[in-house]
Design a protein around this motif. Structure first.
Motif, short mmCIF file in Angstrom:
data_model
loop_
_atom_site.label_atom_id
_atom_site.label_comp_id
_atom_site.label_asym_id
_atom_site.label_seq_id
_atom_site.Cartn_x
_atom_site.Cartn_y
_atom_site.Cartn_z
N GLU A 113 0.83 -1.15 0.04
CA GLU A 113 -0.19 0.07 -0.06
C GLU A 113 0.93 1.09 -0.01
O GLU A 113 0.48 2.16 -0.60
CB GLU A 113 -0.90 -0.15 1.37
N THR A 114 2.15 1.09 0.96
CA THR A 114 2.94 2.43 0.80
C THR A 114 3.58 2.50 -0.50
O THR A 114 3.63 3.70 -0.95
CB THR A 114 3.95 2.25 2.02
N LYS A 115 3.78 1.56 -1.21
CA LYS A 115 4.58 1.62 -2.55
C LYS A 115 3.64 2.37 -3.59
O LYS A 115 3.84 2.94 -4.27
CB LYS A 115 5.01 0.38 -2.96
N ILE A 116 2.38 1.86 -3.42
CA ILE A 116 1.25 2.49 -4.30
C ILE A 116 1.09 3.96 -4.11
O ILE A 116 1.17 4.70 -5.14
CB ILE A 116 -0.17 1.76 -4.14
N VAL A 117 0.98 4.30 -3.17
CA VAL A 117 0.87 5.88 -2.37
C VAL A 117 2.24 6.53 -2.93
O VAL A 117 2.27 7.61 -3.46
CB VAL A 117 0.88 5.90 -0.94
N LEU A 118 3.51 5.82 -2.72
CA LEU A 118 4.66 6.45 -3.21
C LEU A 118 4.91 6.73 -4.60
O LEU A 118 5.22 7.77 -5.12
CB LEU A 118 5.72 5.75 -2.88
N HIS A 119 4.38 5.90 -5.44
CA HIS A 119 4.28 5.82 -6.88
C HIS A 119 3.42 7.06 -7.42
O HIS A 119 3.45 7.73 -8.21
CB HIS A 119 3.95 4.28 -7.70
N LYS A 120 2.30 6.95 -6.81
CA LYS A 120 1.15 8.22 -6.91
C LYS A 120 1.95 9.40 -6.58
O LYS A 120 1.67 10.34 -7.45
CB LYS A 120 -0.11 7.83 -6.26
N THR A 121 2.68 9.80 -5.60
CA THR A 121 3.13 10.65 -5.41
C THR A 121 4.38 11.29 -6.39
O THR A 121 4.56 12.24 -6.88
CB THR A 121 3.89 10.82 -3.74
N ILE A 122 5.11 10.15 -6.64
CA ILE A 122 6.06 10.41 -7.64
C ILE A 122 5.54 11.23 -9.11
O ILE A 122 5.98 12.01 -9.62
CB ILE A 122 7.09 9.10 -7.80
N ASP A 123 4.52 10.39 -9.45
CA ASP A 123 3.78 10.67 -10.66
C ASP A 123 3.26 12.08 -10.43
O ASP A 123 3.37 12.89 -11.42
CB ASP A 123 2.73 9.87 -11.08
N GLY A 124 2.56 12.45 -9.60
CA GLY A 124 2.19 13.75 -9.20
C GLY A 124 3.15 14.74 -9.20
O GLY A 124 3.14 15.94 -9.61
N SER A 125 4.49 14.58 -8.55
CA SER A 125 5.54 15.42 -8.55
C SER A 125 6.42 15.45 -10.11
O SER A 125 6.66 16.77 -10.30
CB SER A 125 6.62 14.77 -7.54
N ASN A 126 6.31 14.56 -10.81
CA ASN A 126 6.60 14.88 -11.95
C ASN A 126 5.61 15.43 -12.98
O ASN A 126 6.14 16.29 -13.58
CB ASN A 126 6.66 13.21 -12.81
N ALA A 127 4.21 15.47 -12.69
CA ALA A 127 3.35 16.33 -13.39
C ALA A 127 3.62 17.66 -13.01
O ALA A 127 3.69 18.73 -13.68
CB ALA A 127 1.90 15.86 -13.15
N LEU A 128 4.06 17.82 -11.54
CA LEU A 128 3.98 19.11 -11.04
C LEU A 128 5.47 20.03 -11.51
O LEU A 128 5.60 21.07 -11.94
CB LEU A 128 4.06 19.24 -9.42
N SER A 129 6.45 18.79 -11.86
CA SER A 129 7.68 19.40 -12.22
C SER A 129 7.38 20.01 -13.63
O SER A 129 7.95 21.10 -14.15
CB SER A 129 8.64 18.28 -12.13
N ALA A 130 6.72 19.17 -14.63
CA ALA A 130 6.44 19.47 -15.85
C ALA A 130 5.61 20.94 -15.85
O ALA A 130 5.93 21.75 -16.80
CB ALA A 130 5.69 18.45 -16.57
#
Length: 185
Positions: free
Chosen positions: A149-166
């Protein structure tokens, strides 16, 4: 993942086994099938225990059922068997068998093994209910589930930060274009 039956069996070598305590959950079967399924579970349990040598653990598959058996042997000559569906994990099944045997030996005197009808061990029904969900009963599986479950949340956070970075790069480029015509003195 489902547990159908949990039994504690007296299994002296060279003699037929005797069920000392047993609990089953056949609620997933229709009313008319429950009697036949219960008989099958008892027969299957006794047959597998009879064919398991003392001191051995093994798993046996029959159609959609898997029997995990632990024949402890020793002075008590006890075995425990759990009949589950094929999806039920092996480690929690064997940890349950060990726990049930330890508790049975602690609570039931060996002198009562000769008269199984007098043995009262209601905890066996509690174990069937508790272990229906092996993730809640087995600490390692619970930690693994939390990690997943933590891994899923972490992947979502990373994807969100990539979108935020773009988005921030795009904002920076737009701002740079807007400010390029003006010179600040």
């Amino acid at each position: 993942m489902k547990i159908f039956s949990l039994s504690i069996v007296l299994s002296p070598p060279g003699s037929p086994s005797t069920v000392l305590s047993s609990a089953s959950d056949v609620s997933s079967f229709s009313f008319y099938q429950r009697g036949s399924v219960s008989e099958f579970l008892t027969f299957f349990s006794r047959t597998v225990v009879d064919r398991t040598t003392q001191g051995q653990r093994q798993s046996v598959q029959e159609n959609n059922y898997t029997a995990h058996v632990y024949n402890r042997g020793g002075a008590e000559q006890l075995a425990a068997i759990i009949v589950t569906d094929q999806e039920y994990p092996v480690r929690p099944a064997f940890s349950l068998l060990t726990k049930v045997l330890d508790e049975f030996i602690a609570k039931v005197p060996q002198s009562s093994f000769s008269n199984p009808s007098t043995i009262s061990f209601p905890d066996i029904q509690t174990y069937i209910s508790k272990y229906q969900d092996p993730r809640q009963a087995d600490a390692i599986m619970r930690v693994q589930q939390e990690l997943d479950e933590t891994k899923i949340v972490l992947h979502k956070t990373i994807d969100g930060s990539n979108a935020l970075s773009a988005q921030s790069k795009m904002f920076y480029k737009t701002a740079k274009k807007q400010n390029s015509c003006c010179v600040v003195m």
